[in-house]
Write an enzyme that holds these catalytic residues in place. Structure first.
Site, PDB file in Angstrom:
ATOM      1  N   LYS A   1      -3.549   3.211  -2.833  1.00  0.00           N
ATOM      2  CA  LYS A   1      -5.121   3.703  -2.945  1.00  0.00           C
ATOM      3  C   LYS A   1      -4.951   5.259  -3.084  1.00  0.00           C
ATOM      4  CE  LYS A   1      -6.947  -0.167  -0.327  1.00  0.00           C
ATOM      5  NZ  LYS A   1      -6.888  -0.787   0.850  1.00  0.00           N
TER       6      LYS A   1
ATOM      7  N   MET B   1      -7.255   9.335   9.940  1.00  0.00           N
ATOM      8  CA  MET B   1      -7.580  10.078   8.681  1.00  0.00           C
ATOM      9  C   MET B   1      -8.687  11.118   8.887  1.00  0.00           C
ATOM     10  SD  MET B   1      -8.821   6.299   6.563  1.00  0.00           S
ATOM     11  CE  MET B   1      -9.051   5.557   8.143  1.00  0.00           C
TER      12      MET B   1
ATOM     13  N   ASP C   1       0.694  -1.266   0.028  1.00  0.00           N
ATOM     14  CA  ASP C   1      -0.121  -0.002   0.063  1.00  0.00           C
ATOM     15  C   ASP C   1       0.799   1.372  -0.172  1.00  0.00           C
ATOM     16  OD1 ASP C   1      -2.561  -1.138  -0.169  1.00  0.00           O
ATOM     17  OD2 ASP C   1      -2.749  -1.038   1.766  1.00  0.00           O
TER      18      ASP C   1
HETATM   19  C1  SAM Z   1      -6.259   3.644   6.002  1.00  0.00           C
HETATM   20  S1  SAM Z   1      -5.367   4.384   7.508  1.00  0.00           S
HETATM   21  C2  SAM Z   1      -4.483   2.924   7.772  1.00  0.00           C
HETATM   22  C3  SAM Z   1      -4.173   3.039   9.351  1.00  0.00           C
HETATM   23  C4  SAM Z   1      -3.154   1.989   9.527  1.00  0.00           C
HETATM   24  N1  SAM Z   1      -3.794   0.406   9.208  1.00  0.00           N
HETATM   25  C5  SAM Z   1      -2.429   1.693  10.978  1.00  0.00           C
HETATM   26  O1  SAM Z   1      -2.738   0.729  11.527  1.00  0.00           O
HETATM   27  O2  SAM Z   1      -1.840   2.548  11.291  1.00  0.00           O
HETATM   28  C6  SAM Z   1      -4.428   5.535   7.260  1.00  0.00           C
HETATM   29  C7  SAM Z   1      -4.416   6.582   8.124  1.00  0.00           C
HETATM   30  O3  SAM Z   1      -3.590   6.081   9.126  1.00  0.00           O
HETATM   31  C8  SAM Z   1      -2.669   7.146   9.800  1.00  0.00           C
HETATM   32  N2  SAM Z   1      -1.366   7.051   9.368  1.00  0.00           N
HETATM   33  C9  SAM Z   1      -0.905   5.943   8.973  1.00  0.00           C
HETATM   34  N3  SAM Z   1       0.629   6.035   8.980  1.00  0.00           N
HETATM   35  C10 SAM Z   1       0.677   7.163   9.565  1.00  0.00           C
HETATM   36  C11 SAM Z   1       2.103   7.645  10.079  1.00  0.00           C
HETATM   37  N4  SAM Z   1       3.323   7.096   9.524  1.00  0.00           N
HETATM   38  N5  SAM Z   1       1.991   8.793  10.775  1.00  0.00           N
HETATM   39  C12 SAM Z   1       0.833   9.370  11.015  1.00  0.00           C
HETATM   40  N6  SAM Z   1      -0.362   8.999  10.715  1.00  0.00           N
HETATM   41  C13 SAM Z   1      -0.343   7.569  10.015  1.00  0.00           C
HETATM   42  C14 SAM Z   1      -3.374   8.397   9.230  1.00  0.00           C
HETATM   43  O4  SAM Z   1      -4.408   9.121   9.861  1.00  0.00           O
HETATM   44  C15 SAM Z   1      -3.811   8.023   7.940  1.00  0.00           C
HETATM   45  O5  SAM Z   1      -4.713   8.563   7.197  1.00  0.00           O
END
Ligand code: SAM
Length: 259
Positions: free
Chosen positions: A65, A180, A43
């Site tokens: 995505k 998000m 992803d």
């Molecule tokens: C589709 S969700 C996926 C979450 C992922 N499965 C997790 O457990 O972290 C994507 C969101 O996760 C958060 N996110 C993912 N990676 C991040 C990072 N390195 N720093 C801050 N927020 C992050 C943000 O809010 C982003 O919009």
């Protein structure tokens, strides 16, 4: 997904959590699978140092995505996984953070199970815990918070779930961690205040939580929207709301932001 391919399936799909960016936070099990994978379907939020762990022989497929086009790409991605599991023994589906936390991992796993494809989940460290930690914010703390809620701030695409009850969240949880949420922050902040949180409630936004380029915005519900606009602060970010955010001023700098 109705097709059942169990009789012709050669391989297994491993649904692996890539963690929140810092390669040191990748699990040993996940890293070993990346080193031995025949195919890796990854992803957009998987960080480059994690992709560097993939062995030379692997076929790499970017399933990144884009906002608003999730459902079509989701079906395409599942189809790719099914096809690759027919051809190769070890297929890794690599997702940012933890695959089952706002990552659609559960839906992909259901589709693979329905199709008769052997599948195994390897959890990862979720950004909702790691990003606050690297910014000096423990999501619980005996002096500040005994409860935490993880919630998506992303408006539903295709209405796969009922509207979020922000009043219940405002009244029922001492720490609120929002994934998000940047694009919808104005509405969320308003809803939480209508639900009972005061305008002085602390809030932190942490962008790229465990990467060297990490950015933080610390404020209050009444100030954060203006701060976001002034700083031109963008996704991807985790929002943390509650008194635990006050610990940032004391504990910031002790999280090992990665390479
Ligand atoms: C589709 S969700 C996926 C979450 C992922 N499965 C997790 O457990 O972290 C994507 C969101 O996760 C958060 N996110 C993912 N990676 C991040 C990072 N390195 N720093 C801050 N927020 C992050 C943000 O809010 C982003 O919009």
């Amino acid at each position: 997904m109705t097709q059942n391919i169990s009789e012709t399936c050669l391989g297994k799909v491993y649904l692996v959590g890539a963690g929140p960016g810092d390669p040191g936070l990748m699990t040993l099990k996940g890293k070993t699978l990346l080193e031995h994978a025949d195919v890796v379907v990854y992803d957009a939020l998987v960080s480059p140092p994690i992709l560097d762990m993939i062995g030379d022989k692997a076929v790499k497929i970017d399933a990144g995505k884009r906002r608003g086009r999730h459902s079509k790409l989701q079906a395409e991605t599942t189809q790719i996984l099914i096809e690759k599991a027919r051809q190769y023994p070890v297929v890794v589906r690599l997702k940012g953070g933890d695959p089952f936390v706002f990552g659609r991992g559960g839906e992909e796993m259901e589709d693979l199970v329905n199709a008769g494809v052997p599948v195994e989940v390897v959890p990862g460290i979720t950004s909702g815990i790691a990003a606050p930690a690297y910014a000096g914010i423990p999501v619980t703390h005996r002096g500040y918070s005994s409860s935490v809620t993880f919630v998506t701030g992303h408006e539903a695409v295709g209405k796969y779930r009922p509207d979020i009850n922000w009043t219940a969240i405002a009244q029922g949880s001492e720490t609120i961690v929002i994934y998000m949420g940047v694009h919808n922050l104005n509405n969320i902040v308003t809803a939480l205040q209508e639900g009972g949180l005061t305008s002085e409630t602390p809030i932190a936004l942490i962008r790229w939580g465990t990467r060297p380029e990490q950015e933080q915005l610390i404020g209050m519900l009444e100030t954060i929207i203006e701060q976001v606009e002034t700083a031109n602060f963008e996704a991807p970010a985790i929002a943390i709301i509650g008194q635990v955010v006050e610990l940032n001023s004391k504990l910031v700098g002790y999280g090992g932001v990665g390479e």
